[in-house]
Design an enzyme around this catalytic site. Structure first.
Site, mmCIF file in Angstrom:
data_model
loop_
_atom_site.group_PDB
_atom_site.id
_atom_site.type_symbol
_atom_site.label_atom_id
_atom_site.label_comp_id
_atom_site.label_asym_id
_atom_site.label_seq_id
_atom_site.Cartn_x
_atom_site.Cartn_y
_atom_site.Cartn_z
ATOM 1 N N LYS A 193 0.837 -1.205 0.000
ATOM 2 C CA LYS A 193 0.000 0.000 0.000
ATOM 3 C C LYS A 193 0.871 1.253 0.000
ATOM 4 C CE LYS A 193 -1.797 2.835 2.809
ATOM 5 N NZ LYS A 193 -1.888 4.148 2.138
ATOM 6 N N GLY A 245 6.987 4.479 8.282
ATOM 7 C CA GLY A 245 6.143 5.654 8.475
ATOM 8 C C GLY A 245 6.343 6.231 9.856
ATOM 9 N N SER A 246 5.290 6.841 10.381
ATOM 10 C CA SER A 246 5.437 7.554 11.649
ATOM 11 C C SER A 246 5.495 6.583 12.828
ATOM 12 C CB SER A 246 4.268 8.513 11.836
ATOM 13 O OG SER A 246 3.073 7.779 11.887
ATOM 14 N N THR A 247 6.135 7.028 13.894
ATOM 15 C CA THR A 247 6.244 6.213 15.108
ATOM 16 C C THR A 247 4.853 5.952 15.687
ATOM 17 O OG1 THR A 247 8.466 7.007 15.521
ATOM 18 C CG2 THR A 247 7.255 6.186 17.430
ATOM 19 N N GLU A 248 3.988 6.951 15.586
ATOM 20 C CA GLU A 248 2.629 6.823 16.123
ATOM 21 C C GLU A 248 1.882 5.648 15.478
ATOM 22 O OE1 GLU A 248 0.575 10.318 15.129
ATOM 23 O OE2 GLU A 248 -1.098 9.920 16.486
ATOM 24 N N GLY A 250 3.254 3.260 13.712
ATOM 25 C CA GLY A 250 4.044 2.055 13.980
ATOM 26 C C GLY A 250 3.627 1.409 15.303
ATOM 27 N N GLU A 267 10.015 0.514 10.390
ATOM 28 C CA GLU A 267 11.040 1.538 10.160
ATOM 29 C C GLU A 267 10.346 2.873 10.383
ATOM 30 O OE1 GLU A 267 12.885 4.293 9.013
ATOM 31 O OE2 GLU A 267 12.931 3.636 6.911
ATOM 32 N N CYS A 301 13.505 10.135 7.091
ATOM 33 C CA CYS A 301 13.450 9.628 8.472
ATOM 34 C C CYS A 301 14.821 9.730 9.139
ATOM 35 C CB CYS A 301 12.940 8.205 8.493
ATOM 36 S SG CYS A 301 13.761 7.141 7.313
ATOM 37 N N GLU A 398 10.196 15.049 15.653
ATOM 38 C CA GLU A 398 10.529 14.930 14.230
ATOM 39 C C GLU A 398 9.707 15.964 13.452
ATOM 40 O OE1 GLU A 398 9.202 11.359 12.037
ATOM 41 O OE2 GLU A 398 11.242 11.253 11.249
#
Ligand code: NDP
Length: 487
Positions: A193, A245-248, A250, A267, A301, A398
């Site tokens: 995706k 993508g974002s830590t959130e 993830g 990642e 990133c 970030e």
């Protein structure tokens, strides 16, 4: 009497525009989902518009995959895994991967122009970095496909099955290559995706995959938004999930996958320190600082978003950096002279504006070179904050934009303590003349990748990934393959 030398011209040397032609690429008015080797509309007929962020001009309508489409794509990938791609000998899989790599090279200009149109990045970056690296990933992994028995994974390494892969908008084609190439080399099938704002190069890659004749269902590409990603990663038919993508998000995925026994690699974000010692070659370091944070508008990133500079040279480095930033050209991403392109979306621009406003409110000093921003589209000038302290939001969060926070240090110990003072752990840079100091620093920096006297170097043979809030698992090299092999 000798005539005086003529005075230097006052105006700087102007560059004539050198736009790359967009005629090389033909963008269809609408695109379907790529399922089982064919383009097909979404089951419920939904679609969305993808824009050129440099002009806000609509580029195409793209199908938005829902749960029924995810079911179809996962079923197609399962069938291909069991009947064609999974049982296929590695020597044959390698040939398909070579074909994809060659086709990306042959259509490189088309990919580069399309990437710059849909993402906003400068053509010189899509042309010289994204597209060649994407081809290199397929070439590299083609080389592994028939050698897995000799790679230390045991005598008969087995693939995991169906991989569900979700990627972001900052390197759309390259991230697709990072995800697909190792998965396919190891014998897995894929449902990928792409991000909502940058679906077009993944769809062009789908055409290349058709052109290369991969068995239907081996690669499926589902365009859509976060809900499509969520439906994919929570689908019970997916054996392995790979997310960038974002830590959130993830963390959300980690919670959803916990206890299911499915394999996961994440990642995520970063807040890397780029550390400059007083013995560093300063002009080179300035180029490295610029590349570290202004490459790809800072939508990286592993961007070197925190500059840690030794106090004794801080003023000199800052002066040279400002002078260099005054020469960067911001504007049309398709112009071959452009250094800084457009911000990828209104949402990302809002986030950058919010965080930079917080930087000023918290007392850091903001500076940007004189720079005219285009009136349409999403733009942000290269920005440097000095007088930043560790507690400032711009030093901790970030930003994912062309914004550098400058901090200083006096001793190597202080540099390490400050560099590691972040919940992230993806990357770092060290600039010094001393090899022993590089080794001393790399042993202490808590980051998955440390560059020495360079920055943002990528190679398919080199594992990339982080730890702590930057995620886990590696992509690239033998380590990256391991994430797609059972055991
Ligand atoms: P996201 O993490 O939301 O997006 C990454 C991918 O995940 C996209 O394809 C997205 O779809 C998809 N996605 C979103 N929600 C879910 C979900 N619940 N389950 C599964 N997949 C999902 O990043 P954003 O684009 O929203 O960017 C937000 C911030 O994240 C940025 O400002 C930046 O700080 C950081 N970021 C970091 C990246 C990195 O490489 N480390 C890359 C991108 C962003 P869609 O985009 O279509 O909604």
């Amino acid at each position: 009497m000798v005539d005086a030398a003529p005075p230097a011209p006052e105006s700087a040397w102007e560059y004539a525009p050198a736009p790359e032609s967009r005629e090389i690429v033909s963008i269809a008015p609408g695109y379907g989902l790529f399922i089982n080797g064919e383009f097909t509309p979404a089951a419920d007929g939904k679609h969305f518009t993808t824009l050129n962020p440099a002009t806000e001009e609509p580029l195409a309508e793209v199908a938005e995959a829902g749960e029924r489409d995810v079911d179809r794509a996962v079923a197609a990938a399962r069938t291909a895994f069991e009947r064609t791609w999974g049982p296929m000998p590695g020597t044959d899989r390698a040939k398909y991967l070579y074909r994809i790599a060659r086709a990306i090279q042959e259509r490189a200009r088309e990919f580069a122009v399309l990437e710059s149109l849909d993402n906003g990045k400068p053509i010189k970056e899509s042309r010289d970095v994204d597209v060649p690296l994407a081809a290199a990933h397929f070439f590299y992994h083609a080389g592994w496909a028939d050698k897995l028995e000799h790679a230390g994974f045991g005598p008969q390494p087995r693939p995991l099955g169906v991989a569900g892969q979700v990627i972001p908008w900052n390197f759309p084609l390259l991230m697709a290559a990072w995800k697909l190439a190792p998965a396919l080399a190891a014998g897995n099938t894929c449902v990928l995706k792409p991000a909502e704002t940058t679906p077009l190069t993944a769809l062009l890659l789908a055409e290349v995959i058709q052109q290369a004749g991969l068995p239907p269902g081996t690669v499926n590409i589902l365009t859509g938004d976060g809900a499509t990603g969520q439906a994919l990663v929570s689908h019970p038919g997916v054996d392995k999930i790979a997310f960038t993508g974002s830590t959130e998000v993830g963390k959300e995925i980690l919670r959803a996958v916990a206890g299911t026994g499915r394999k996961l690699t994440l990642e995520l974000g970063g807040k890397a320190a780029n550390v400059v010692f007083d013995d560093a070659p300063l002009d080179q370091a300035v180029e490295g600082i610029v590349n570290g944070i202004f490459f790809n508008q800072g939508h990286v990133c592993c961007a070197g978003s925190r500059l840690l500079v030794q106090e004794s040279v801080a003023d000199m480095v800052l002066d040279r950096l400002k002078r260099r930033l005054g020469t960067l050209r911001l504007g049309d991403p398709l112009d071959k002279n452009t250094d800084i392109g457009a911000i990828n979306s209104r949402q990302q621009l809002d986030k950058i504006e919010q965080l930079t406003a917080a930087g000023e409110a918290e007392g850091a000093q903001r500076w940007s070179p004189p720079c005219l921003l285009p009136t349409a589209g999403y733009w942000f000038p290269p920005t440097v904050f000095s007088g930043v302290s560790q507690s400032h939001r711009i030093a901790r969060e970030e930003i994912f934009g062309p914004v550098l926070s400058v901090l200083t240090f006096r001793t190597p110990e202080e540099a390490v303590a400050k560099a590691n003072n972040t919940p992230y752990g993806l990357s770092a840079g060290v600039w010094t003349d001393k090899g022993s100091r590089i080794l001393w620093m790399t042993q202490r920096l808590r980051a998955g990748v440390v560059w020495a006297n360079t920055y943002n170097r990528f190679d398919p043979a080199s594992p990339f990934g982080g730890y702590r809030e930057s995620g886990f698992g590696r992509e690239g090299g033998r380590h990256g393959l391991a994430a797609y092999i059972d055991g």
